[in-house]
Design an enzyme around this catalytic site. Sequence first.
Site, short mmCIF file in Angstrom:
data_model
loop_
_atom_site.label_atom_id
_atom_site.label_comp_id
_atom_site.label_asym_id
_atom_site.label_seq_id
_atom_site.Cartn_x
_atom_site.Cartn_y
_atom_site.Cartn_z
N ASP A 98 1.51 -1.32 0.03
CA ASP A 98 -0.22 0.08 -0.21
C ASP A 98 1.14 1.53 0.32
OD1 ASP A 98 -2.21 1.46 0.19
OD2 ASP A 98 -2.58 -0.71 1.04
N GLU A 254 -6.61 4.13 -6.03
CA GLU A 254 -7.95 3.33 -5.12
C GLU A 254 -8.42 5.46 -5.08
OE1 GLU A 254 -10.13 3.52 -1.19
OE2 GLU A 254 -8.20 4.43 -0.84
N ASP A 328 -12.40 -1.93 4.29
CA ASP A 328 -13.30 -0.26 3.92
C ASP A 328 -14.38 -0.37 3.55
OD1 ASP A 328 -11.54 1.26 4.35
OD2 ASP A 328 -10.59 1.70 2.48
#
Length: 552
Positions: A98, A254, A328
């Site tokens: 990430d 994202e 999420d």
Amino acid sequence: MKKTWWKESVVYQIYPRSFKDTTGNGIGDIHGIIEKLDHIKSLGVDVIWLCPVYESPNDDNGYDISHYRKISDDFGGQEAFDELLEKTHQKGLKLVMDLVANHTSDEHYWFTESKKSKSNPYRDYYIWKDGQNDGPPNNWESFFNGSTWEYDSTTDQYYLHYFTKKQPDLNWENPKVRKEIFDVVEYWFKKGVDGFRMDVISLISKPDGYPNSEHEKFQETIINYYANGPKIHQYLHEMNQEVLSKYDIMTVGEGPGIDLANGPLYVDASREELNMVFHFDHMFIDCGVGGKYDPIPIDFKTFKTVFNNWDKALKNKGWGSIFLGSHDFSRMVSRFGNDQEYRKPSAKLLATLLLTLRGTVYVYQGDEIGMTNVAYDSIEDYNDVETLNAWKAAEEEGQDMEEFLHIVHIQSRDNARTPMQWSSDANAGFTEGIPWLKTNPNHKNINVATQENDPNSILNYYRDMIAFRKANKTFVYGDYECLDLDNPSIYAYRRWDKANEFLVLHNFSDKKIHWGYDLNEDNYKVLKSNMAQGQQANFELEAWQTKILKRI
């Protein structure tokens, strides 16, 4: 269409804190991932995406990074990571990390320096503004409730934070900041990392003038103010040219606020930015005017239309990401399936949907065994900062908190963060200590060990379907056409190329249906079904049945 390894890959997402604890401290760690590499490999996936394991105060569970080049001791430190990277590669798997580049932790060295004075060399690493009328610079609201601006008395200014106040946004206008981030990316590539999932990358370019939002619905504020800023494509192209293009890696951004109009720009290969993005058109489908904690029913036609529109938008330029769950969002079988009477068939149906659409497929840990939402009795059992802030805001607004707890049961990110259910043992075999987040009580029945040797389990269905996709590249690169869009229960589509034509049927309902469509059933043969009843009339579907048929 150019063929590449990352288009053909199936990605397995790991939330390390909840995956496997080997120390007994109740927190998952890197050695736990190493211990379970054989499980991951057995699925047939190609890539592991690791949520942040960097040094962090954990205000937002690792998405508030205080050191980009240091692996947190909570997870085992640098030595453990190096071992994981080596063993992942030995097993023929790739490792994607990430990259959180929109913001840092307020405990990062850059920020502790930045806040010291207006003349500090790091001052412009972040976004500082004077207040207006004894208040913040504008009316922007944080993703986690409250203002996006935090006052700092040392210099009598406010700093911007789209998320928590401990996550100050970086100033990408500053070329020094961009160079710092590019150097971080290069550092991890040189260590052998195979790519990055880039957290909220659509937010890094801020709007000119920082105007007040004129929108009541938060989602519209994201689209019109926070996302797709004027220099977003300049920054991403610069990153591509400076670092990304020099390595054989994959990138997925994202993209909150990305839509059909601008989404393709991020992934058009000729623009040299990113390989693919996560859009959220289907993941925000149940958000009302007040956002996530003001839910509305999911409209099934809209759900189908989202996949159709994005496939069409990326058909000739770019590439898509196919996912239904992540760290999420709620568990996908609880959200899009039926996690009660039809948990098993609906979990398999959703797996089939993922693995028969065009785009790189992402599987979130635990979905391969059909893990469900949890419903804790008390808000005290929840950990997620978004959930806790929403609870506090609801209390201040005088909402019915018993009713709001029910919404938390449905919407909290902690639904996806309960410990991975390895066995029916205490704490689901996740830890010998006290887990950082309570395990779901249904781990007694839903776990890897129980499903491992059951040929009809969800786990073995995932293995079979991933192998089926890999054996039939039509599902990777072939064309796509939705059929019978207005059908309130059936999602039907064709996938084809020069060699093969497939028809995929999904019954998203609790009732048996015969799909009466203008196709000759005799022209098709059932290849796959999530039920033993797969061989009855081709277009007849039991509740939550899925079928893959081949044109003969």
